[in-house]
Motif scaffolding. Structure first.
Motif, PDB file in Angstrom:
ATOM      1  N   TYR A 107      59.586  40.634  48.756  1.00 35.84           N
ATOM      2  CA  TYR A 107      58.201  40.207  48.932  1.00 35.84           C
ATOM      3  C   TYR A 107      57.415  41.078  49.916  1.00 35.84           C
ATOM      4  N   THR A 108      57.558  42.402  49.776  1.00 35.35           N
ATOM      5  CA  THR A 108      56.586  43.278  50.435  1.00 35.35           C
ATOM      6  C   THR A 108      55.236  43.161  49.734  1.00 35.35           C
ATOM      7  N   SER A 109      55.245  42.606  48.543  1.00 37.32           N
ATOM      8  CA  SER A 109      54.013  42.256  47.847  1.00 37.32           C
ATOM      9  C   SER A 109      54.303  41.053  46.962  1.00 37.32           C
ATOM     10  N   TYR A 110      53.234  40.412  46.529  1.00 30.68           N
ATOM     11  CA  TYR A 110      53.324  39.435  45.451  1.00 30.68           C
ATOM     12  C   TYR A 110      52.074  39.591  44.593  1.00 30.68           C
ATOM     13  N   PRO A 111      52.243  39.749  43.289  1.00 29.61           N
ATOM     14  CA  PRO A 111      53.498  39.953  42.569  1.00 29.61           C
ATOM     15  C   PRO A 111      54.217  41.232  43.022  1.00 29.61           C
ATOM     16  N   THR A 112      55.525  41.269  42.807  1.00 30.18           N
ATOM     17  CA  THR A 112      56.314  42.402  43.256  1.00 30.18           C
ATOM     18  C   THR A 112      56.149  43.591  42.303  1.00 30.18           C
ATOM     19  N   ALA A 113      56.538  44.777  42.773  1.00 29.72           N
ATOM     20  CA  ALA A 113      56.280  46.027  42.058  1.00 29.72           C
ATOM     21  C   ALA A 113      56.801  46.061  40.618  1.00 29.72           C
ATOM     22  N   PRO A 114      57.947  45.441  40.295  1.00 25.50           N
ATOM     23  CA  PRO A 114      58.390  45.491  38.892  1.00 25.50           C
ATOM     24  C   PRO A 114      57.405  44.897  37.894  1.00 25.50           C
ATOM     25  N   HIS A 115      56.432  44.140  38.388  1.00 29.76           N
ATOM     26  CA  HIS A 115      55.467  43.492  37.490  1.00 29.76           C
ATOM     27  C   HIS A 115      54.139  44.250  37.406  1.00 29.76           C
ATOM     28  N   PHE A 116      54.073  45.437  38.037  1.00 29.33           N
ATOM     29  CA  PHE A 116      52.876  46.258  37.877  1.00 29.33           C
ATOM     30  C   PHE A 116      52.771  46.712  36.420  1.00 29.33           C
ATOM     31  N   ARG A 117      51.538  47.024  35.989  1.00 26.64           N
ATOM     32  CA  ARG A 117      51.279  47.347  34.585  1.00 26.64           C
ATOM     33  C   ARG A 117      50.744  48.775  34.460  1.00 26.64           C
ATOM     34  N   GLU A 118      51.110  49.413  33.357  1.00 23.22           N
ATOM     35  CA  GLU A 118      50.685  50.796  33.126  1.00 23.22           C
ATOM     36  C   GLU A 118      49.235  50.894  32.658  1.00 23.22           C
ATOM     37  N   ASP A 119      48.611  49.779  32.285  1.00 30.52           N
ATOM     38  CA  ASP A 119      47.205  49.855  31.881  1.00 30.52           C
ATOM     39  C   ASP A 119      46.260  49.843  33.083  1.00 30.52           C
ATOM     40  N   PHE A 120      46.810  49.751  34.285  1.00 33.46           N
ATOM     41  CA  PHE A 120      46.018  49.947  35.497  1.00 33.46           C
ATOM     42  C   PHE A 120      46.027  51.448  35.790  1.00 33.46           C
ATOM     43  N   ASP A 121      44.863  52.108  35.667  1.00 37.08           N
ATOM     44  CA  ASP A 121      44.815  53.567  35.720  1.00 37.08           C
ATOM     45  C   ASP A 121      43.854  54.049  36.804  1.00 37.08           C
ATOM     46  N   GLU A 122      43.531  55.336  36.732  1.00 34.61           N
ATOM     47  CA  GLU A 122      42.652  55.930  37.737  1.00 34.61           C
ATOM     48  C   GLU A 122      41.307  55.220  37.804  1.00 34.61           C
ATOM     49  N   ARG A 123      40.717  54.924  36.662  1.00 36.80           N
ATOM     50  CA  ARG A 123      39.423  54.250  36.666  1.00 36.80           C
ATOM     51  C   ARG A 123      39.517  52.862  37.296  1.00 36.80           C
ATOM     52  N   SER A 124      40.646  52.209  37.105  1.00 39.48           N
ATOM     53  CA  SER A 124      40.845  50.889  37.722  1.00 39.48           C
ATOM     54  C   SER A 124      40.834  51.004  39.241  1.00 39.48           C
ATOM     55  N   LEU A 125      41.539  52.012  39.762  1.00 39.89           N
ATOM     56  CA  LEU A 125      41.570  52.208  41.210  1.00 39.89           C
ATOM     57  C   LEU A 125      40.198  52.607  41.734  1.00 39.89           C
ATOM     58  N   GLN A 126      39.515  53.503  41.037  1.00 40.31           N
ATOM     59  CA  GLN A 126      38.187  53.914  41.484  1.00 40.31           C
ATOM     60  C   GLN A 126      37.239  52.716  41.573  1.00 40.31           C
ATOM     61  N   GLY A 127      37.308  51.829  40.589  1.00 38.90           N
ATOM     62  CA  GLY A 127      36.471  50.640  40.623  1.00 38.90           C
ATOM     63  C   GLY A 127      36.806  49.744  41.801  1.00 38.90           C
ATOM     64  N   ALA A 128      38.104  49.595  42.075  1.00 45.17           N
ATOM     65  CA  ALA A 128      38.529  48.764  43.206  1.00 45.17           C
ATOM     66  C   ALA A 128      38.056  49.369  44.523  1.00 45.17           C
ATOM     67  N   LEU A 129      38.136  50.693  44.647  1.00 40.61           N
ATOM     68  CA  LEU A 129      37.676  51.361  45.860  1.00 40.61           C
ATOM     69  C   LEU A 129      36.175  51.165  46.048  1.00 40.61           C
ATOM     70  N   ASP A 130      35.398  51.362  44.975  1.00 38.30           N
ATOM     71  CA  ASP A 130      33.943  51.182  45.053  1.00 38.30           C
ATOM     72  C   ASP A 130      33.583  49.757  45.488  1.00 38.30           C
ATOM     73  N   ARG A 131      34.231  48.785  44.866  1.00 39.24           N
ATOM     74  CA  ARG A 131      33.915  47.380  45.183  1.00 39.24           C
ATOM     75  C   ARG A 131      34.328  47.018  46.601  1.00 39.24           C
ATOM     76  N   SER A 132      35.356  47.653  47.113  1.00 38.74           N
ATOM     77  CA  SER A 132      35.868  47.286  48.438  1.00 38.74           C
ATOM     78  C   SER A 132      34.867  47.598  49.544  1.00 38.74           C
ATOM     79  N   ASN A 133      33.952  48.522  49.308  1.00 36.77           N
ATOM     80  CA  ASN A 133      33.006  48.894  50.353  1.00 36.77           C
ATOM     81  C   ASN A 133      32.069  47.756  50.718  1.00 36.77           C
ATOM     82  N   THR A 134      31.805  46.860  49.777  1.00 35.43           N
ATOM     83  CA  THR A 134      30.888  45.749  50.061  1.00 35.43           C
ATOM     84  C   THR A 134      31.466  44.804  51.105  1.00 35.43           C
ATOM     85  N   SER A 135      32.781  44.788  51.243  1.00 31.68           N
ATOM     86  CA  SER A 135      33.422  43.886  52.208  1.00 31.68           C
ATOM     87  C   SER A 135      33.312  44.403  53.634  1.00 31.68           C
ATOM     88  N   GLY A 136      33.234  45.725  53.783  1.00 38.08           N
ATOM     89  CA  GLY A 136      33.214  46.301  55.122  1.00 38.08           C
ATOM     90  C   GLY A 136      34.537  46.193  55.850  1.00 38.08           C
TER      91      GLY A 136
END
Length: 463
Positions: free
Chosen positions: A26-55
């Motif tokens: 449990y270094t994470s939940y869900p744990t790493a074996p449950h990560f999905r390959e359809d999460f790609d570069e664009r997914s990360l870029q979107g998450a990074l962009d959205r994270s800025n609103t939180s400060g």
């Protein structure tokens, strides 16, 4: 200094034998074996962009995969080589990855936490280390005056003179050193020979330079270990008075980690011997004044982790226990895992592919996960159990808008069984892990893991 009841620990061998089953760390939940390959570069870029609103502040992790020597027990993602010149292009690629990430990150967000892991971060020669540190300073807003939690894993066998001074001047204020075992026969059996004098010398230099925290890692269950030999190791380690200690269970899974095939099964201590080593180690650490933080970690009462646990502000992520919650974790390097908003993303694990992807101008995302509301709820519960060893049902109900007992009706039979066995107390208002149950916290968390039945995964044993 007041020590809370949750910072006490009782070793109950009968309970441990009954509940010592495989389970996630449990270094994470869900744990790493449950990560999905359809999460790609664009997914990360979107998450990074959205994270800025939180400060939110940032946490940075850099994975340096290189090691000069192969430790037979190791399960880390690594590249074994004596070619230190390989560090130069790797550092250049890290600079490219930081630049691509910074294109989506507000540069005014401060870096509360920074960690170099591996592999062997000190594999980098001083010139390459200097270039990397300059790159980090160029791309991100670092905290002045030692206000951040900036740590690095040190291998005393791969540490150039002057490197500790370089790191300290940059702002690193804590180090972690892998010791594993000081017995020479055990060291030879796992291909990691590292003298007490070498380790003590690095610790002495670090303290002289003003590093705030020194953490040492030990492993029990290694080949040729005995309770007597490990007691001698622990005695020598305690003479150095580290601020924190990690005492990990060696998980022998040679079918998953090929280097472990070099360890004969016959040389591994029996389960009963491992339990005796653990029990005697816990007694020795408690007598020496260390508190059990959780998940194999011990700390002195005045350490920041121990204080944060007493104050209810302890946190845990891929870097382990931390006093800095509420950050977005950006991860750089092959195989590194980021946690940005309600997402996880892991980089490509192959060194060459990771590098060529960056050279083509793309973030090297291999897989990841968007967490849904149910994931976030269960992650919160598992994190608080691992950090606080308790749950306040009313607080959970208010925060997530639910009725705990109704929502987790399917989990209640397992929790009630563990309560009957003395691992926890549960009433209408709270769940509290007992001193007997703290060593088995991974098993308690499994009652809230909705993924365990979805995909078979080979985990190490809880103890």
């Amino acid at each position: 200094m007041t020590i809370t009841p949750t910072q006490s620990l009782i070793f109950d061998p009968e309970l441990i034998r009954r509940y010592d089953q495989p389970g996630p760390r449990y270094t994470s939940y869900p744990t790493a074996p449950h990560f999905r390959e359809d999460f790609d570069e664009r997914s990360l870029q979107g998450a990074l962009d959205r994270s800025n609103t939180s400060g939110r502040p940032l946490s940075l992790y850099f994975h340096i995969p290189f090691c000069e020597h192969l430790c037979f027990y190791c399960a880390c993602t690594k590249v074994v080589t004596r070619h230190h010149e390989w560090g130069t292009p790797y550092v250049a690629h890290l600079d490219q990855e930081m630049a691509l990430t910074r294109a989506h990150i507000d540069g005014n967000r401060p870096v509360d936490q920074l960690h170099f892991g591996g592999g062997t971060p000190t594999f980098l020669r001083r010139h390459d280390m200097t270039v990397l540190l300059d790159s980090i300073r160029k791309h991100f807003l670092l905290l002045p005056d030692d206000r951040g939690e900036y740590g690095i894993e040190i291998d005393p066998r791969a540490l150039e003179p002057g490197t500790l001074r370089l790191l300290r001047d940059f702002g690193f204020n804590r180090i972690s050193i892998g010791v594993q075992d000081l017995d020479t026969a055990v060291q030879k059996a796992v291909h990691r020979e590292q003298s007490f004098a070498l380790t003590a010398g690095v610790i002495g230099e670090a303290r002289q330079l003003g590093f705030r925290s020194v953490s040492l890692d030990l492993i029990y269950g290694l080949p040729l270990q005995t309770p007597e030999s490990f007691a001698r190791t622990l005695e020598a380690v305690l003479a150095m008075r580290p601020d924190r200690l990690s005492v990990f269970n060696y998980a022998h899974l040679p079918e998953r980690f090929p280097p472990q095939k070099r360890i004969p099964d016959a040389d591994i201590p029996s389960p009963d011997t491992k339990l005796r080593i653990l029990a005697e180690s816990i007694a020795t650490l408690q007598e020496a004044g260390y508190l059990y933080i959780g998940m194999d970690h011990f700390a002195l009462p005045d350490d920041e982790l121990a204080i944060a646990q007493r104050e209810g502000s302890l946190y845990r992520n891929f870097q382990g226990y931390s006093t800095h919650a509420g950050t977005d974790l950006l991860a750089f390097g092959m195989s590194a895992i980021a946690m940005v908003g309600p997402t996880y993303s892991q980089n490509i694990k192959d060194l060459d592919t990771w590098g060529t992807t960056l050279e083509s101008g793309h973030l090297p995302v291999e897989r990841g996960l968007h967490l849904g509301d149910e994931d976030l709820l269960r992650r919160h519960i598992i994190t608080r159990l691992i950090c606080d060893f308790s749950l306040d049902f009313a607080a959970l109900n208010r925060q997530f808008g639910l009725d705990f007992h109704q929502h987790f009706a399917a989990s209640l039979p397992a929790l009630e069984a563990m309560a009957s066995d003395g691992l926890l107390h549960m009433d209408a208002h709270t769940l509290t892990v007992t001193p007997q149950g703290r060593l088995l916290i991974r098993h308690i968390c499994m009652a809230f893991d909705a993924y365990l039945a979805q995909k078979p995964v080979r985990y190490s044993r809880v103890i």
